[in-house]
Design an enzyme around this catalytic site. Sequence first.
Site: not given
Length: 1064
Positions: A46-47, A82, A332-333
């Site tokens: 995540d991130d 997200c 996700d990003n």
Amino acid sequence: MLPRIAAFSALALLLFHGARARDPSQQPLSPQTTRSRPNIVFFLTDDQDVHLNSIAYQPYVQRHLIDEGLSFKRHFCTVALCCPSRVNLWTGKAAHNTNVTDVNPPYGGYPKFVSQGLNGRYLPIWLQEAGYKTFYTGKLFNAHTVDNYNAPFPGGWTGSDFLLDPYTYSYLNSTWQRNQETPVSHEGEYTTDVLSQKAKGFLEDAVKTEEPFFLAIAPVAPHSNVDVHGGNLIDPEASFTVTPPISAKKHEHLFKDVEIPRTQHFNPEKASGASWVRQLPRQSPAQVEYNDEFYRSRLRALQSVDELVHDIFSLLDQYDILDNTYIIYSSDNGYHIGQHRLPPGKECGYEEDVNVPLIIRGPNVPRGITTEQVTSHTDLAPTILELIGSALRDDFDGAAIQLSDNLLEKPEEVRHEHVNLEYWGFALAEGKYGFVPGHPNGRLVRNNTYKAVRVIAEDYNLYYSVWCNNEHELYDLNADPYQLHNIYPSVNPDDSGSPAVHSTTILSHTVEKIVSRLDALLLVLHPTGDVANLKDAIEARFDEYYQKAQVKVEFSRCEQGQLLDAEGPQSALVYRDGLKWTKLLGVCIIVQLTASSLGTAPCSRVILHGGSKSLSLLSLCKNIRGPNRTLMDTSSRSMAENPSDPAGAYTADERTTTLLDSDPEGKILETSISRSTSRWSMPGTERHGDEETPLIARGTEDVKAKSNAGILGIISVLLLGCFIANADGSIVLATYGIISSETGELNNGSWLIVTFMLAVCAIQPTYGKLSDLYGRKSTLITAYTLFTIGCLLWSFYIQCPLTVTAIALVAWKLDGSNSTASTQVDENKPKQARFRRIDFLGSTTLALTIVGFLLVLDIGGQRLPWTHSLVWIIFAAACGFTILFVLIEAYVAREPIFPLRLIVHRDVITAYVVTALQGAAQFAVYLTLLENLRVEITARASVTNAGAHLVPAVCGNAIGGVLSGIIIKRTASYKLLTLAGLLCASTGYLLLILLWSGNTDIWLSLLIAPGGFGTGIVLSTTFVGLAAGIEESQMAIASTGLYLSANIGTLRLGNDSGQSFVGH
């Protein structure tokens, strides 16, 4: 909406060269027997960043994945947030097609994912259909909460254990929900340790099944720690604290001296970027030190993830399945800390936020290699299905990633060279400092909506974006890898860096010329073999097309979610080699008179496939929004799922009808589907009907059975609705004389017609909006139900079987979509909230305006002298209501019932005037016959005999409408046909005037047939002309106005003309 391309609310679509079907050059990389079908393990962090070098601090990821797998240097998320990014990944569809564009309702989150019908249409469902066991643990989507986890349960998982909001990002107080069980709190436990145990357990469960499996492991690291104080993250009133991520205690001592890479764009002396980014102050030394510690916290949090990766690899090896397992690692990003003066966060379109890790290891995948092929999250679902030997879906926006050795040397030959980027809504400053330190509202920027495209090849490396305030950015990353110098032509060099470092040319062409191509990517599709990449597009022969003729991308306003009327013009001009440009429209003229009453907008676009010489016609009454299309994608599916079709009732085949293109040169190039248009016209780009080239190519039908059945179902609804509506009007016309005679009010008999038509005029605009908000099906069923009740109350029993049949057809054949092309509905809001969106003030003042002026014309000079005070009072009131209507629509109504710009649009005015006059002429003839027949009716003649005299005109209407449709379909021309219809009708009416003897001879009444025939033609062609002259999102209300003008013409001009003719 619309699509769109389609679709895309932005400008992203460049050069999608891969086919949707499996590429024959890429075969499954491992044997595909039942026992040996490969397993898949997917790590989704995540991130996690690429450009801050976080993977360099993960030794196990480097050892197991980078050294033994294939790394992707040019892998992008398409939305730097997200939830939209995860939905994009698991569905293989762009965010503008899933319509999940935020982390929370109303525009995103798990509730939006469910309401869009995606819970039954994403990767785990397809994997299970292919015979796979599916497992998931960790974070699935945002707004997946302790309150809605079972409303419904996420579909497609053999076993699952999800993190739930509001505790998803609380590293030491997480809550988990396993399978169908109730949530369980793990307060005091470190979240990645909990995840590790669950992942290992699911891996053991998967191995025991002795079936191929898919296991997704989704830690929250290195996302910030978020503690919610009361309520839920989904609650707009909830407060929360965002702090650096928390590591396991054993990792707290690590990386004490590590700093964020001090690149040129880290806290630069000079501001860069556009929109609000360019306004950011330079960070203070204290803020920089805080950011360094924030960075170190992220690296520490990733250590537990790194150890989890090692543990899973060890188990795969222990179970002896490592060699038959594909392992995918991604995020996700991305993330930024200090670049462009930005505090910790994401949500921007710059490389730090959108360029994300992707590493794939598995059977026959090259080892220790980095590829520069351009890929995105949209490609991952197709890639996974291809790896297991499963057929790809037609509605994918992505294409399977090339993993074979022989396809990696020159990826541009087998892959597109672009990625579309899009974002809606806010940007959040995470951590202690906001965007503007000390400012009470400095942590949140709301107008962060933009559209962008990355175009990457050996000779160029470009980023181009349009913000919702219509600022632009263009960066040449070969010369400016840190995106510091915006070379968009209108930018003042003083605002973007020294002109000396700017690229003055790209590919030896001016920046202005390149911009014209980039700006048109969303709007233009070329066929294979003509334009395959940006180099092809900049050929001189396309200069006039791109730089002068083509419309430009822009926003009409900033919004927090994807609202189509804010997305700007999306309708492309069609390129025809050697011919002038024309705007392409779909010929959707089947029973136009009922389209308004159905509350839908007939189609106004088509897609041409030049390479395959085929023409796809958009299906009826749907705002199809296109997928991630490219300049030369002609072998792939032309449309994607519609966010206004949450149930997914329509598949690709059900939405298209194919016509073979007879163009021997194959010069017609593929166009985009209009997804939406601006509420305000762009200067110089107002659409007008154009017949310099045919509207569509000549062709013959090749209709697929599935599509045929769907279209025939809708046509049956249209035909029956048209029949009922016209039958009801005919009953009023045929009976008003006998009713007025029996009541002794012969002089006031026309008021029966007047009140009937006034009711129609008053309700039409409001009905269209109700249909937008509550869906065509429910609104139409309600209308038919009320009609049936009215028939029962007034003893018109013969109509009841028809209306009951109509209700059944609507319930059976129409989908339950809750929006049309012009309006996007938030399904999560209660119906009362939708009701408040109706422009009641505008509807009321419009109705009062129409009624007021019609009353003045009806009573003035006839029932009362023009000088009578009551006439002038009504006239003054009508003028007052007109002024109020204009003010309300211009300044008060957020969603106007009738946009004012349509009133001054040339093609709209032309269509309205022609329709009003033609309708008035036909009604005058009807009234002439019926007034003459009234004497016979009062003498006990049959009402049926009176109505029979109208049959020739009605039959002429039908024949003229059908014939004109056939002609337009074959010739793609409508203007000459309009003139022919007017001439035919005028000839019939002239003969009637010259030969009328005052009697009701049935043969003489046949003279009204040419008038009916001509009217049928004119009504069809004016509708097509209207569609040719306006954007698709305007079509619903414009068509409503078209039938409103016909009714007004019928009510006033026709009534007066008929009475005048009878009087003579």
